[in-house]
Design a protein around this motif. Structure first.
Motif, mmCIF file in Angstrom:
data_model
loop_
_atom_site.group_PDB
_atom_site.id
_atom_site.type_symbol
_atom_site.label_atom_id
_atom_site.label_comp_id
_atom_site.label_asym_id
_atom_site.label_seq_id
_atom_site.Cartn_x
_atom_site.Cartn_y
_atom_site.Cartn_z
ATOM 1 N N LEU A 87 0.836 -1.199 0.000
ATOM 2 C CA LEU A 87 0.000 0.000 0.000
ATOM 3 C C LEU A 87 0.870 1.249 0.000
ATOM 4 C CD1 LEU A 87 -2.672 -1.144 2.608
ATOM 5 C CD2 LEU A 87 -2.817 -1.242 0.104
ATOM 6 N N ALA A 88 0.379 2.305 -0.681
ATOM 7 C CA ALA A 88 1.185 3.527 -0.836
ATOM 8 C C ALA A 88 0.382 4.791 -0.562
ATOM 9 C CB ALA A 88 1.782 3.577 -2.241
ATOM 10 N N GLY A 89 -0.680 4.661 0.244
ATOM 11 C CA GLY A 89 -1.456 5.841 0.618
ATOM 12 C C GLY A 89 -2.671 6.041 -0.264
ATOM 13 N N TYR A 90 -3.421 7.085 0.040
ATOM 14 C CA TYR A 90 -4.640 7.365 -0.721
ATOM 15 C C TYR A 90 -4.909 8.860 -0.723
ATOM 16 C CZ TYR A 90 -6.773 7.592 3.941
ATOM 17 O OH TYR A 90 -7.066 7.919 5.245
ATOM 18 N N ASN A 91 -5.788 9.263 -1.616
ATOM 19 C CA ASN A 91 -6.174 10.666 -1.724
ATOM 20 C C ASN A 91 -7.683 10.729 -1.927
ATOM 21 O OD1 ASN A 91 -5.642 13.492 -1.919
ATOM 22 N ND2 ASN A 91 -5.877 13.356 -4.126
ATOM 23 N N ILE A 92 -8.324 11.733 -1.336
ATOM 24 C CA ILE A 92 -9.781 11.891 -1.441
ATOM 25 C C ILE A 92 -10.078 13.234 -2.084
ATOM 26 C CG2 ILE A 92 -11.939 12.092 -0.159
ATOM 27 C CD1 ILE A 92 -10.555 10.398 2.053
ATOM 28 N N ARG A 93 -10.913 13.195 -3.122
ATOM 29 C CA ARG A 93 -11.255 14.450 -3.788
ATOM 30 C C ARG A 93 -12.517 14.291 -4.616
ATOM 31 N NH1 ARG A 93 -7.539 17.477 -8.269
ATOM 32 N NH2 ARG A 93 -9.063 19.028 -8.879
ATOM 33 N N ASP A 94 -13.454 15.214 -4.439
ATOM 34 C CA ASP A 94 -14.646 15.320 -5.279
ATOM 35 C C ASP A 94 -15.401 13.999 -5.421
ATOM 36 O OD1 ASP A 94 -14.052 17.971 -5.664
ATOM 37 O OD2 ASP A 94 -12.995 17.643 -7.545
ATOM 38 N N GLY A 95 -15.783 13.400 -4.288
ATOM 39 C CA GLY A 95 -16.590 12.192 -4.336
ATOM 40 C C GLY A 95 -15.848 10.962 -4.805
ATOM 41 N N GLU A 106 5.044 -3.148 5.010
ATOM 42 C CA GLU A 106 4.450 -1.971 4.365
ATOM 43 C C GLU A 106 5.427 -0.798 4.460
ATOM 44 O OE1 GLU A 106 1.939 -2.037 2.565
ATOM 45 O OE2 GLU A 106 0.844 -3.838 3.151
ATOM 46 N N ASP A 107 6.539 -0.909 3.713
ATOM 47 C CA ASP A 107 7.595 0.101 3.790
ATOM 48 C C ASP A 107 7.140 1.473 3.288
ATOM 49 O OD1 ASP A 107 9.227 -1.900 4.726
ATOM 50 O OD2 ASP A 107 10.083 -2.353 2.761
ATOM 51 N N LEU A 108 6.275 1.482 2.281
ATOM 52 C CA LEU A 108 5.825 2.760 1.723
ATOM 53 C C LEU A 108 4.939 3.504 2.722
ATOM 54 C CD1 LEU A 108 5.043 1.622 -1.947
ATOM 55 C CD2 LEU A 108 7.162 2.584 -1.028
ATOM 56 N N LEU A 109 4.041 2.782 3.374
ATOM 57 C CA LEU A 109 3.210 3.410 4.406
ATOM 58 C C LEU A 109 4.064 3.852 5.593
ATOM 59 C CD1 LEU A 109 -0.047 1.239 4.604
ATOM 60 C CD2 LEU A 109 0.296 3.417 3.431
ATOM 61 N N TRP A 112 6.055 6.788 -7.545
ATOM 62 C CA TRP A 112 6.098 7.056 -6.107
ATOM 63 C C TRP A 112 6.737 8.417 -5.842
ATOM 64 C CZ3 TRP A 112 4.581 6.212 -1.363
ATOM 65 C CH2 TRP A 112 5.422 6.424 -0.280
ATOM 66 N N GLN A 113 6.012 9.258 -5.097
ATOM 67 C CA GLN A 113 6.467 10.594 -4.719
ATOM 68 C C GLN A 113 6.732 11.494 -5.933
ATOM 69 O OE1 GLN A 113 7.354 11.509 -0.970
ATOM 70 N NE2 GLN A 113 5.602 10.141 -1.201
ATOM 71 N N GLY A 114 6.185 11.110 -7.110
ATOM 72 C CA GLY A 114 6.339 11.934 -8.301
ATOM 73 C C GLY A 114 7.720 11.904 -8.923
ATOM 74 N N ARG A 115 8.571 10.967 -8.493
ATOM 75 C CA ARG A 115 9.939 10.882 -9.027
ATOM 76 C C ARG A 115 10.004 9.814 -10.113
ATOM 77 N NH1 ARG A 115 11.161 10.388 -3.483
ATOM 78 N NH2 ARG A 115 11.959 8.295 -3.916
ATOM 79 N N GLU A 116 10.513 10.182 -11.283
ATOM 80 C CA GLU A 116 10.517 9.266 -12.421
ATOM 81 C C GLU A 116 11.427 8.064 -12.214
ATOM 82 O OE1 GLU A 116 11.214 11.199 -16.110
ATOM 83 O OE2 GLU A 116 9.510 12.561 -15.917
ATOM 84 N N SER A 125 11.576 6.363 -9.480
ATOM 85 C CA SER A 125 11.058 5.588 -8.348
ATOM 86 C C SER A 125 10.061 4.532 -8.825
ATOM 87 C CB SER A 125 10.398 6.520 -7.335
ATOM 88 O OG SER A 125 9.298 7.180 -7.929
ATOM 89 N N LEU A 126 9.469 3.812 -7.883
ATOM 90 C CA LEU A 126 8.532 2.733 -8.193
ATOM 91 C C LEU A 126 7.333 3.242 -8.989
ATOM 92 C CD1 LEU A 126 8.380 0.983 -4.684
ATOM 93 C CD2 LEU A 126 9.743 0.280 -6.662
ATOM 94 N N LEU A 127 6.855 2.410 -9.905
ATOM 95 C CA LEU A 127 5.654 2.740 -10.666
ATOM 96 C C LEU A 127 4.448 2.146 -9.941
ATOM 97 C CD1 LEU A 127 4.623 4.116 -13.266
ATOM 98 C CD2 LEU A 127 4.709 1.864 -14.370
ATOM 99 N N LEU A 128 3.586 3.019 -9.447
ATOM 100 C CA LEU A 128 2.433 2.599 -8.650
ATOM 101 C C LEU A 128 1.196 2.440 -9.517
ATOM 102 C CD1 LEU A 128 2.785 5.067 -5.632
ATOM 103 C CD2 LEU A 128 3.776 2.776 -5.850
ATOM 104 N N ASN A 129 0.324 1.522 -9.119
ATOM 105 C CA ASN A 129 -1.021 1.437 -9.674
ATOM 106 C C ASN A 129 -1.960 2.228 -8.771
ATOM 107 O OD1 ASN A 129 -1.027 -0.598 -11.997
ATOM 108 N ND2 ASN A 129 0.103 -1.697 -10.413
#
Length: 665
Positions: free
Chosen positions: A104-112, A162-165, A212-216, A218-222
């Motif tokens: 797991l690498a976190g989550y974001n909530i926006r506009d429903g 869960e190193d990313l969390l 991950w963290q917007g760095r090219e 780094s890991l490619l997240l789904n």
């Protein structure tokens, strides 16, 4: 418990709703009622007698051990936050149960919508897999037990792989471990129901990938994007609002009105103001500064950086470091200032003060910089660099109530000039079960909280309480504004502080020449200038009041090839500009495209010069303002005027601006 109803006695609404306030007595059974604008009643939010917070999914009853309970509707701020926060954890748990190797690498909530990020070792995540995740999450919503568990988040998450969390936990002020059955994840809130309950509407809205963290490198997240609503009723309200919200989106309006932009060369969350946006910002700045000077505030100005020694004394380094930008210079650690208060305190300490000289009110349109995660940044409403209409009042304790009364009066005047009426007050207190997150002794906190509440009561202001939402150095009054779409925004804040006067040894001499401790009242009425402009753009669909409009008047000749019409239009334009009225001259192309351009720029006054106006010296004008239909949808209101000469137009504009700003501008 007291029970107060208005004319809609059959409806229960969240306490944060300014239309209805209702606290329900012990033993009352509360069903999932529906409200035309607030949606379905989803939770009971309660404070127990030992000051713990409890969230229960409806239907349910009020328990005897609760000191106070309120009904949270889906579209209330707290109701939607709890719903989507809990939903995110259910989706995380579903991913882990179906794909145990996923990280797991976190989550974001926006506009429903909830976006959950995860790493799947480079494996493709198909639409079919996403549908399995959603179906299993629906089952978990109805069956899984959700709870906060003890433990060190970073250590526990690393232990579970869960190193990313674990990494993300270091950027959260008070990270919490959340267990969904046997799946453990990370959260910054403890407010979750034991079970979320059946969800009628849950579906995939998108699938995406990102680094991950917007760095090219780094890991490619789904990422799986999931939209969900407690009931179809809520989805219908949301979709109606979204259609209207798209017309009001301040980012879209910012482009149409040519107000602001961002650039990767500057950095995320840092705003570049184009001329139109700078004009709007300057108008707001001028109004706020003039009004504060009228109200007895003294203007100060402070630098953008300081050594961390200052923030060590103030306590920001210990309690706010994760939100600060730090750097080394001349072998010394420095910081971009996250707050203005320590600087204002140093200005105050340049001299000694007598009790007769208090209160001292310092005001600054001060630039501050605060770190926000890249995924949370959005337009003007969530940025990293912004301006605060920041004031600090240094006073005696016996002056607290009078000063708060003055601040509330100032809030009313400013919001009136903005045309804002739908707002309420919330008293934010310390969470007594989490004392480590706050600065200062129990005695100081009890003193500050009782002083602030007493001031509100004595002034007869209706307010609600929110335990755990105080600033780390003191309790506060938050003003919650509800916009035309029913969304809630925190606007003004008033914070009472007995801690910083102790840390900086702020004293005055009383009538017996004995040193006494000052108190500080921190207050901001707009809050972030950037955020407030974003709110105003969405509230008015760009049709802000005349005094605040980036361009107040557009002057258009009817015929672009008619030299007399063009020259007459130019004369009007130059006269308006010479006396400080913001104007533009549109001469190129046919009339209808120019009229469309003026409308797109949301220019309130459109002055047209044709053959008749050239001969008579008159001016024909349309005045376009914000209006709504019976369903609350934006509909521009147009009035036509004919002014006999330039001076008549100018006086009309000046009179309108003066009326809107109560004579300040």
């Amino acid at each position: 418990m007291k029970k107060r109803k208005n004319k809609r006695e059959d409806e229960l609404v969240s306490l944060i709703d300014s239309d209805v306030v209702e606290e329900v007595p012990p033993g009352t059974y509360v069903d999932q009622k529906k409200h035309s604008t607030m949606g379905t009643a989803v939770f009971l939010f309660a404070i127990t007698k030992d000051k713990k917070k409890v969230v229960v999914r409806l239907p349910s009853k009020i328990e005897e051990g609760w000191e106070r309970a309120e009904v949270l509707y889906f579209f209330s701020k707290r109701g939607s936050e709890i719903f989507y926060d809990t939903l995110a954890h259910l989706i995380e748990a579903s991913i882990k149960k179906l794909f145990p190797k996923a990280k797991l690498a976190g989550y974001n909530i926006r506009d429903g919508e909830v976006r959950v990020d995860f790493y799947l070792d480079g494996s493709e995540f198909s639409r079919e897999n996403a549908e399995r995740v959603v179906e299993f999450a629906k089952k978990l919503a109805d069956e899984a037990e959700i709870k906060v568990i003890d433990g060190n988040p970073e250590e526990e998450l690393k232990k579970r792989g869960e190193d990313l969390l674990a990494y993300l936990s270091k950027s959260i002020g008070s990270p919490k471990l959340i267990a969904v059955n046997d799946v453990v994840t990370l959260c910054d809130s403890e407010l979750h129901p034991k079970r979320l309950g059946k969800i009628d509407e849950m579906y995939i809205s998108n699938l995406s990938v990102s680094h991950w963290q917007g760095r090219e490198d780094s890991l490619l997240l789904n990422s799986i994007h999931v939209s969900a609503f407690p009931a179809s009723f809520d989805r219908k309200i949301f979709e109606d609002r979204r259609e209207e919200a798209e017309k009001r989106d301040h980012v879209k309006l910012g482009k149409e009105m040519d107000l602001f932009l961002t650039s990767p060369l500057v950095g995320a969350g840092l705003i570049l103001w184009a001329p139109n946006g700078a004009a709007m910002r300057r108008a707001l700045d001028e109004y706020i500064v003039k009004l504060h000077q009228r109200r007895g505030y003294q203007l100060v100005s402070t630098p953008h950086i300081a050594t961390t020694d200052l923030f060590q004394i103030s306590g920001h380094l210990a309690h706010y470091k994760k939100n600060m930008f730090l750097f080394n210079l001349d072998e010394k650690e420095n910081a971009l200032k996250p707050m203005n208060c320590p600087f204002h305190i140093l200005i105050l300490k340049r001299k000694k003060w007598s009790y007769r000289e208090l209160p001292v009110r310092y005001f600054e349109m001060g630039n501050v910089y605060r770190y926000e995660r890249a995924g949370t940044l959005h337009g003007l409403t969530r940025v990293r660099g912004f301006v605060i209409d920041d004031a600090h009042i240094f006073a005696r304790e016996d002056q607290i109530e009078e000063e708060i009364s003055r601040i509330l009066s100032l809030i009313e005047e400013i919001y009136s000039a903005m045309g804002l009426k739908n707002y309420s007050f919330n008293l934010s207190l310390r969470d007594p079960s989490d004392k480590e997150g706050y600065m200062g002794s129990d005695e100081i906190w009890e003193h500050a909280e009782s002083s602030l509440e007493r001031a509100l009561r004595n002034m007869g202001v209706s307010y609600t309480k929110s335990i755990g939402d105080a600033a780390f150095y003191g309790p506060k009054i938050d003003v919650i504004f509800r916009d035309s779409l029913g969304r809630e925004w925190q606007a003004a804040t008033i914070q009472l502080d007995f801690n910083l006067p102790e840390r900086f040894d702020l004293t005055y001499t009383d009538k017996d020449n004995i040193p006494r401790r000052m108190v500080i009242i921190h207050r901001a009425i707009l809050g972030s200038l950037e955020r407030f402009i974003g709110i105003m753009l969405e509230q008015y669909a760009g049709r802000v009041p005349l005094w605040l409009a980036p361009i107040q008047v557009s002057v258009l000749p009817v015929e672009e090839g008619d030299e007399k019409q063009v020259e007459r239009a130019r004369q009007i334009y130059e006269k308006l500009m010479s006396i400080g009225i913001r104007a533009t001259l549109l001469t190129e192309g046919r009339l209808n495209p120019r009229l469309r351009e003026a409308r797109m720029l949301r220019i309130p006054v459109i002055a047209v010069v044709g053959e008749k106006e050239v001969k008579s010296g008159s001016i024909s004008a349309r005045y376009i303002t914000y209006s709504e239909d019976k369903n609350g949808r934006y509909v521009p209101k147009e009035d036509e005027f004919n002014f006999s000469n330039d001076e008549e137009l100018i006086e009309w504009i000046k009179a309108n601006i003066s009326k809107q700003t109560n004579g300040v501008l």
